[in-house]
Design a protein around this motif. Structure first.
Motif, mmCIF file in Angstrom:
data_model
loop_
_atom_site.group_PDB
_atom_site.id
_atom_site.type_symbol
_atom_site.label_atom_id
_atom_site.label_comp_id
_atom_site.label_asym_id
_atom_site.label_seq_id
_atom_site.Cartn_x
_atom_site.Cartn_y
_atom_site.Cartn_z
ATOM 1 N N SER A 1 17.441 34.070 34.654
ATOM 2 C CA SER A 1 16.022 33.718 34.625
ATOM 3 C C SER A 1 15.464 33.924 33.224
ATOM 4 O O SER A 1 14.555 33.212 32.799
ATOM 5 N N GLN A 2 16.001 34.923 32.523
ATOM 6 C CA GLN A 2 15.554 35.151 31.152
ATOM 7 C C GLN A 2 15.813 33.909 30.294
ATOM 8 O O GLN A 2 14.994 33.518 29.483
ATOM 9 N N VAL B 1 7.806 39.564 39.474
ATOM 10 C CA VAL B 1 6.558 39.873 40.176
ATOM 11 C C VAL B 1 6.081 41.286 39.845
ATOM 12 O O VAL B 1 4.900 41.513 39.574
ATOM 13 N N LEU B 2 7.027 42.246 39.814
ATOM 14 C CA LEU B 2 6.641 43.629 39.527
ATOM 15 C C LEU B 2 6.059 43.747 38.121
ATOM 16 O O LEU B 2 5.047 44.419 37.911
ATOM 17 N N ILE B 3 6.679 43.071 37.166
ATOM 18 C CA ILE B 3 6.174 43.142 35.793
ATOM 19 C C ILE B 3 4.785 42.504 35.714
ATOM 20 O O ILE B 3 3.877 43.008 35.058
ATOM 21 N N GLN C 1 6.365 27.954 44.689
ATOM 22 C CA GLN C 1 6.333 27.511 43.287
ATOM 23 C C GLN C 1 7.180 28.422 42.400
ATOM 24 O O GLN C 1 7.385 29.589 42.717
ATOM 25 N N ALA C 2 7.633 27.859 41.284
ATOM 26 C CA ALA C 2 8.387 28.647 40.315
ATOM 27 C C ALA C 2 7.460 29.681 39.665
ATOM 28 O O ALA C 2 6.305 29.401 39.395
ATOM 29 N N VAL C 3 7.981 30.883 39.470
ATOM 30 C CA VAL C 3 7.231 31.960 38.829
ATOM 31 C C VAL C 3 7.755 32.094 37.407
ATOM 32 O O VAL C 3 8.968 32.063 37.192
ATOM 33 N N ALA C 4 6.831 32.241 36.437
ATOM 34 C CA ALA C 4 7.279 32.399 35.047
ATOM 35 C C ALA C 4 7.972 33.742 34.891
ATOM 36 O O ALA C 4 7.519 34.750 35.443
ATOM 37 N N PHE C 5 9.082 33.741 34.180
ATOM 38 C CA PHE C 5 9.816 34.990 34.008
ATOM 39 C C PHE C 5 9.444 35.609 32.653
ATOM 40 O O PHE C 5 9.486 34.919 31.643
ATOM 41 N N PRO C 6 9.035 36.880 32.658
ATOM 42 C CA PRO C 6 8.582 37.490 31.396
ATOM 43 C C PRO C 6 9.751 37.745 30.435
ATOM 44 O O PRO C 6 10.911 37.728 30.848
#
Lengths: 601, 294
Positions: B210-211, B52-54, B117-122
């Protein structure tokens, strides 16, 4: 009287509960179907909460995956009825049996590992069952769920041609619930209930009374699984359509919350907890939005803020003996202790026992014999190995080398509960009673190894069960009389003075009608009167042919009782003989008081 | 063969993460004989905050740092609120329920704040499309990075425990808490430290997992907690090397079964493994037997 406690008394009154049940059973014909469905839901939740209560509240084991049992039971009963045409009561019974078997298997490692391992396993179990029912499409219908389960709501549930209406289904559930709760009440008050609670509070003390840790935990998991399976069977037919989403971790958490808030250990509390969390989410929309947060907070804080739940607030108590049920039926006493013959014969023989603890040798080749009807004293400075010897004989330690022969059997290395069942009972250096049990319950617990009736007999209070419990209650009363404890009979042991607690432990040991009695510093901290009573108890045991081994530092106390005394120093015997000889023995004096300076003479 | 190798490499990568989480569980187990049943949510918090921070444009390193500090803090608060008050009554297992409660609470909080919902991980480590060929199998560079980072951290932790003053403190408290206190070791600080480090390890593990998986959601972490627990138990509770070996073995086993059969079967096998090891050799492969104190 506290008004909450009055309310507690009122709601646990059999008249009120009976009246409510009759009213609900009759009223089911006059309310709409949704309400009846809601009542059925409530019954399922009460059963599930009871299932947690047996496991966690009574036996102290934790399940974080109860939805797993619910899932297995629901699918099993649905499949058995739908695909195999089993009549629905049989399908429900089978579901209970299957869930019980799963609970038993889950608890196989218990007794050998820390309890939280089982808790983690239960968490994993719940998760995996959820995954499996999603994946196993052929059997369960996968994520789409299983439809078309015969259900009273749809008018499709039949029993030998009788189409069961929702009202009748509710009535059947209500009767089952009442039966279940009555049986649980009797079960908790039986020696099984005491054993469950004993492994919860003190596993080592439980073992010394012949209660097997592993066996009791497995039984608790099986019973809890069985009750959950019963609830599951009713649930599957009630809803008629089951999906994996009804069996998530959240469902397990919800069941746990009901039990914890209701009050672990209390049967009445479970009804309150289940009622609260069946109706609250229906009434408050906000509640379901914040469900996770609310449940999480409840789990975090309830143990600190409300340790005994709603039941605790209402002041209800769970009692662990049938004293209240059998009032007036307690028979006359036959004997406090069995009269055992063969005085003077060797009862236990310790041969060359060595006990090493990572480099420290606590016992170094100890041999001794205790004979029937005699008292053997063990003396020696602290750390000389006296208590270690008691721990070896009673099965807490397995000796590094050497043997222990009790009667005709080699018992070295047996688990403690097996040694206790063979007739060896011990007390501990610091008394290990169950603090919340009354004096009566603690002493009665001592008789555990002598009970013959099974769990079912205990649950239905069969004639044999009543007779046996009555006999041991009479024996307990006689022991309390002999030990001067009658005035404290119904007080919780934890609230009593230290000396009384010691006497309770000795009386508890005698309640097991032992052949060999091992007392580890029983007189420490006793007043003169209490010490007198203790002596009377030890003499009574000796006169009945019990072999007694007595550790103590009070020489005057020993003088009164022992036939032979053995002195230890640094794990070795340094003296054996009578008391007078020991007082003059230079080695003993040296060991106790140190060497006298003689060089300046 | 190539598929087999790919599964093995993927297994080694996730297995190393299991070892990392298992080490975190071990640390608090050593100092307090307790572990956090809500650790899954700590993994989630670490990963979720980073993602979220990114997404809000925070610098990558700063985002990771904030996430790890938060993860460490969560465990300190857990210790103070959900563990210490409940350890006063000896023999009580209330802490099991209350730590799970913290996990459920965090999951609820995350759903409320970030949605369910799932959040995309950068891409924090390399790009998800970067691959390397090893023995003919194409392996994602992220997998390799995750493996290397996890193993290095486990190694550093082992060094820290064996060589540093604080490491001695942890081992002394693990051996005998009262004795350590008498010897002047600040037991309270050592305990808190073990919780902070446990939380940070969980945070790192959350980010690394998560990566690989590419997304994170509030319910994330529970499976990892359980697999890490299996690794800790199979390796022998209290043995860091055991946890690493068991973690890697479990990871490879899981990926192979998941690859050739199904993910649910892989989890079932892990569970059966746990039951069997506990029943046959409760002290694990490399652990020592616990002795009873009377």
């Amino acid at each position: 009287m506290n008004p909450l406690h009055m309310l507690g008394k009122a709601i646990s009154s059999p008249w009120l509960v009976g009246g409510l049940c009759v009213a609900a059973a009759a009223g089911a014909s006059f309310v709409d179907q949704g309400t009846v469905q809601m009542w059925c839901f409530l019954i399922v939740n009460i059963m599930l909460a009871q299932s947690i209560n047996v496991l966690t509240g009574i036996a102290g084991q934790i399940s974080l995956g109860h939805a797993g049992f619910l899932a297995i039971g629901s699918y099993a009963s649905a499949i058995l009825l739908k695909d195999y045409g089993l009549p629905f009561p049989l399908a429900i019974a089978a579901s209970a049996l299957i869930s019980a078997a799963v609970g038993y298997v889950l608890a196989i490692p218990s007794g050998r590992v820390r309890e939280f391992y089982l808790a983690m396993m239960s968490l994993a179990f719940g998760l995996i069952v959820y995954e499996l029912v999603r994946e196993w499409r052929g059997m369960t219908g996968g994520v789409m769920g299983m439809r078309g389960i015969p259900s009273p709501g749809l008018g499709t549930l039949e029993l030998f041609g009788w189409r069961i209406s929702p009202e009748w289904y509710f009535r059947i559930m209500l009767i089952s619930l009442i039966g279940l709760m009555l049986m649980l009440r009797n079960f908790v008050k039986s020696h099984f209930g005491r054993a469950f609670y004993a492994i919860h509070v003190s596993e080592i003390a439980a073992g010394s009374l012949g209660i097997s840790q592993g066996g009791t935990k497995r039984f608790a998991y099986a019973l809890s699984g069985g009750i959950a399976g019963l609830a599951a069977g009713f649930y599957a037919f009630m809803v008629g359509y089951i999906t994996p989403e009804s069996f998530t971790l959240m469902r397990s958490v919800e069941i746990l919350v009901m039990a914890v808030v209701g009050g672990l250990g209390s049967l009445v509390g479970q009804v309150l907890g289940a009622s609260l969390f069946t109706y609250l989410p229906q009434q408050l929309q906000a509640f379901s939005d914040y469900q996770y947060i609310v449940y999480g907070l409840i789990l975090v804080f309830s143990f600190t803020l409300l340790p005994r739940g709603l039941a605790g607030l209402l002041g209800t108590h769970t009692r662990y003996s049938k004293h209240d049920q059998l009032c007036g039926q307690v028979p006359d006493l036959d004997t406090v202790l069995s009269q055992r013959s063969g005085g003077g014969q060797a009862l236990v023989e310790v041969r060359d026992v060595v006990m090493n603890f990572s480099g420290l040798r606590a016992l170094d080749g100890v041999s001794l014999t205790v004979r029937r009807g005699t008292v053997t004293g063990l003396v020696g400075p602290n750390g000389s190995g006296k208590s270690t010897l008691v721990n070896v004989i009673s099965g807490i330690y397995t000796p590094t080398a050497g043997g222990v022969r009790f009667k005709d059997e080699e018992i070295a290395g047996w688990p403690a509960h097996r040694v206790a069942r063979a007739g060896v009972t011990r007390t501990f250096q610091d008394p290990r009673n169950v603090p919340s049990f009354s004096v009566r319950e603690n002493i009665l617990m001592g008789a555990h190894r002598l009970y013959a009736h099974g769990a079912f007999a205990a649950s239905v209070n069969s004639a044999a069960a009543r007779r046996e419990e009555g006999r041991f209650l009479a024996r307990t009363a006689a022991l309390m009389e002999a030990a001067g404890l009658s005035a404290y009979a119904d007080d919780p042991v934890g609230d009593l003075p230290y000396g009384i607690q010691r006497l309770v432990e000795v009386a508890r040991a005698l309640a097991s009608d032992p052949e060999l009695l091992l007392l580890d510093e029983p007189a420490a901290g006793l007043s003169d009167t209490e010490a007198e009573r203790l002596m009377a108890l030890v003499r009574m045991a000796r006169d009945h042919g019990v072999g007694v081994m007595l550790i103590d530092h009070h020489m005057d106390f020993l003088e009164e009782l022992v036939d032979e005394v053995v002195a230890f120093d640094a794990g070795q015997e340094i003296y054996r003989g009578d008391m007078a000889g020991m007082r003059d023995d230079p080695t003993v004096i040296e060991a106790y008081l140190g060497k006298e300076e003689t060089s300046h003479a | 063969m190539v598929f087999f190798l790919q599964m093995v490499f993927a297994g080694l990568s996730v297995g190393a993460v299991y070892a990392l989480i298992a080490l975190g569980l071990n640390l608090t187990f050593w100092t307090t004989r307790v572990l956090n049943f809500g650790q899954g949510s700590v993994l989630m918090i670490g990963a979720m905050l980073t993602a979220v921070l990114i997404a809000y444009g925070v610098n990558l390193l700063l985002a990771v740092l904030i996430a790890l500090v938060a993860a460490g803090l969560v465990l300190v608060v857990t210790e103070m609120v959900a563990i210490r008050p409940l350890l006063k009554a000896s023999g009580s297992m209330g802490w099991v329920v209350s730590t799970l409660g913290v996990g459920v609470f965090l999951q609820g909080l995350a759903s409320l704040v970030f949605g369910t919902q799932a959040v995309a991980f950068p891409d924090v480590l390399f790009s998800s499309s970067a691959t390397l060929q090893i023995f003919g199998a194409w392996v994602s560079v992220q997998y390799i990075a995750v493996f290397v980072i996890s193993v290095v951290i486990v190694g550093l932790m082992e060094l820290f425990l064996r060589r540093s003053t604080w490491g001695y403190g942890v081992r002394a408290v693990a051996h005998d808490r009262e004795l350590a206190s008498l010897m002047g070791i600040p037991v309270r600080k050592v305990v808190l430290l073990s919780f902070v480090v446990s939380g940070v390890l969980a945070g790192v593990a959350g980010i690394l997992t998560s990566q690989i998986s590419g997304t994170v959601d509030p319910g994330f972490g529970l499976h990892l907690l359980i697999l890490a627990f299996v690794a800790a138990v199979v390796g022998g509770m209290g043995s860091a090397v055991g946890a690493l070996i068991a973690g890697l073995g479990l990871g490879v086993l899981e990926k192979l079964i998941a690859g050739y059969y199904s993910p649910a079967a892989a989890q079932t096998v892990a569970f059966v493994l746990l039951v069997v090891v506990l029943a046959v050799r409760p002290q694990g492969l490399l652990g020592k037997k616990e002795t009873v104190k009377v």
